[in-house]
Design an enzyme around this catalytic site. Structure first.
Site, PDB file in Angstrom:
ATOM      1  N   SER A 136      36.657  35.939  50.976  1.00 41.51           N
ATOM      2  CA  SER A 136      37.776  36.869  51.081  1.00 41.51           C
ATOM      3  C   SER A 136      37.287  38.297  50.920  1.00 41.51           C
ATOM      4  CB  SER A 136      38.845  36.569  50.005  1.00 41.51           C
ATOM      5  OG  SER A 136      38.341  36.845  48.712  1.00 41.51           O
ATOM      6  N   TYR A 171      34.729  46.394  33.407  1.00 40.34           N
ATOM      7  CA  TYR A 171      34.281  46.334  34.806  1.00 40.34           C
ATOM      8  C   TYR A 171      33.458  47.573  35.154  1.00 40.34           C
ATOM      9  CZ  TYR A 171      34.727  46.298  39.941  1.00 40.34           C
ATOM     10  OH  TYR A 171      34.490  46.324  41.298  1.00 40.34           O
ATOM     11  N   THR A 177      41.982  44.378  49.039  1.00 36.77           N
ATOM     12  CA  THR A 177      41.417  43.037  48.933  1.00 36.77           C
ATOM     13  C   THR A 177      42.207  42.220  47.925  1.00 36.77           C
ATOM     14  OG1 THR A 177      39.892  43.593  47.136  1.00 36.77           O
ATOM     15  CG2 THR A 177      39.121  43.977  49.396  1.00 36.77           C
ATOM     16  N   LYS A 182      29.548  47.873  36.333  1.00 35.02           N
ATOM     17  CA  LYS A 182      29.127  48.545  37.558  1.00 35.02           C
ATOM     18  C   LYS A 182      28.080  49.628  37.264  1.00 35.02           C
ATOM     19  CE  LYS A 182      31.409  45.958  40.215  1.00 35.02           C
ATOM     20  NZ  LYS A 182      30.712  45.065  41.185  1.00 35.02           N
ATOM     21  N   SER A 191      30.534  50.138  42.181  1.00 32.08           N
ATOM     22  CA  SER A 191      31.842  50.789  42.277  1.00 32.08           C
ATOM     23  C   SER A 191      31.748  52.195  41.724  1.00 32.08           C
ATOM     24  CB  SER A 191      32.894  50.002  41.493  1.00 32.08           C
ATOM     25  OG  SER A 191      34.106  50.739  41.388  1.00 32.08           O
TER      26      SER A 191
END
Length: 265
Positions: free
Chosen positions: A27, A148, A181, A152, A121
């Site tokens: 995906s 997160y 997404t 990154k 990111s």
């Protein structure tokens, strides 16, 4: 022909002449990267957690590219541990990337002009590398978005250090931009609801990763850089105080190596 593979957090690396391994390829941006590489004649080995969605994505990629695909990233907003007592964001985004890249390096180095491309990111720009609390035990309250972003940042530092340690492999990392997404929708529902009409398409998000993976122009840039929209981008904001010393970066890599020994097999 470049020899590439893609790790679960977005890392592209090398196998055989036209073979690419791409976890999380069922995906979003991962699926777009898989499709574009397949269209260019590469064999894509999909590594996915959900067999049914993987089979569906496999057929979509076959239909789009006329190539065969062999099937074998995350933001958790609540601190959860795996059965090995590892925090899920860290083990997926950082430790997993490190172990898989390191384990594959002997194979990667047998390739002609191999590359490793990590999808990071721009969120990392708000974080200073912290290797003293990689599993966020001291983060109270726990914040999945900040965890997160730290992961990154760790990926960017990993890319820089890998490039220094293994100059025969072209390492780079990139920011895909905020794309529409399933992961963004489920992990950041408030952000998604406010900005969904302004988000990039998954194809737009995948563009720079594909360019770094296959374009001769990409490797004209020095290895170890962070890219956005096919151009090198700063890894620190002015006055953000996010820079660390070379020694701290090396100690971070050492900490990953020591931890990985328990799980790399």
């Amino acid at each position: 022909t470049n020899k590439l593979s893609c790790l679960s957090t977005g890392t592209l690396s090398g196998f055989s002449r036209d073979s690419r391994s791409l976890p999380s390829a069922n995906s979003g941006i991962g699926k777009c990267i898989a499709t574009e590489i397949a269209k260019r004649g590469g064999t894509v080995h999909m590594v996915c957690r959900n067999p049914s969605s993987a089979e569906e994505a496999k057929q979509d990629i076959i239909d789009a590219s006329n190539n065969s695909v062999n099937n074998a990233g995350c933001m958790f907003n609540i601190r959860e541990l795996t059965e090995d007592n590892l925090e899920k964001n860290f083990v997926t985004n950082t430790l997993g990337t490190y172990i898989l890249t390191t384990q594959l390096l002997p194979l990667i180095k047998q390739s002609e002009k191999p590359r490793v491309v990590t999808v990071s990111s721009g969120g990392m720009l708000v974080q200073k590398l912290d290797y003293t609390d990689m599993q966020f035990e001291k983060m109270k309250p726990f914040d999945g978005t900040l965890a997160y972003a730290q992961n990154k940042r760790q990926q960017v530092v990993m890319t820089e250090q890998y490039a220094k340690q293994h100059p025969e492999v072209y390492f780079s990392c990139m920011h895909p931009g905020w794309a529409d997404t399933p992961s963004v929708c489920t992990s950041m529902p408030d952000f998604y609801s406010k900005l969904k009409d302004k988000l990039r398409t998954p194809d737009e998000g995948a563009d720079t990763a594909v360019w770094l993976a296959v374009s001769p122009a990409a490797v004209q840039h020095p290895a170890g850089l962070f890219f956005q929209d096919r151009n090198p981008a700063p890894t620190h904001l002015p006055l953000a105080s996010t820079k660390v010393t070379t020694k701290e970066k090396e100690e971070f890599m050492t900490a990953l190596e020591e931890l990985s020994k328990k799980f790399a097999g």
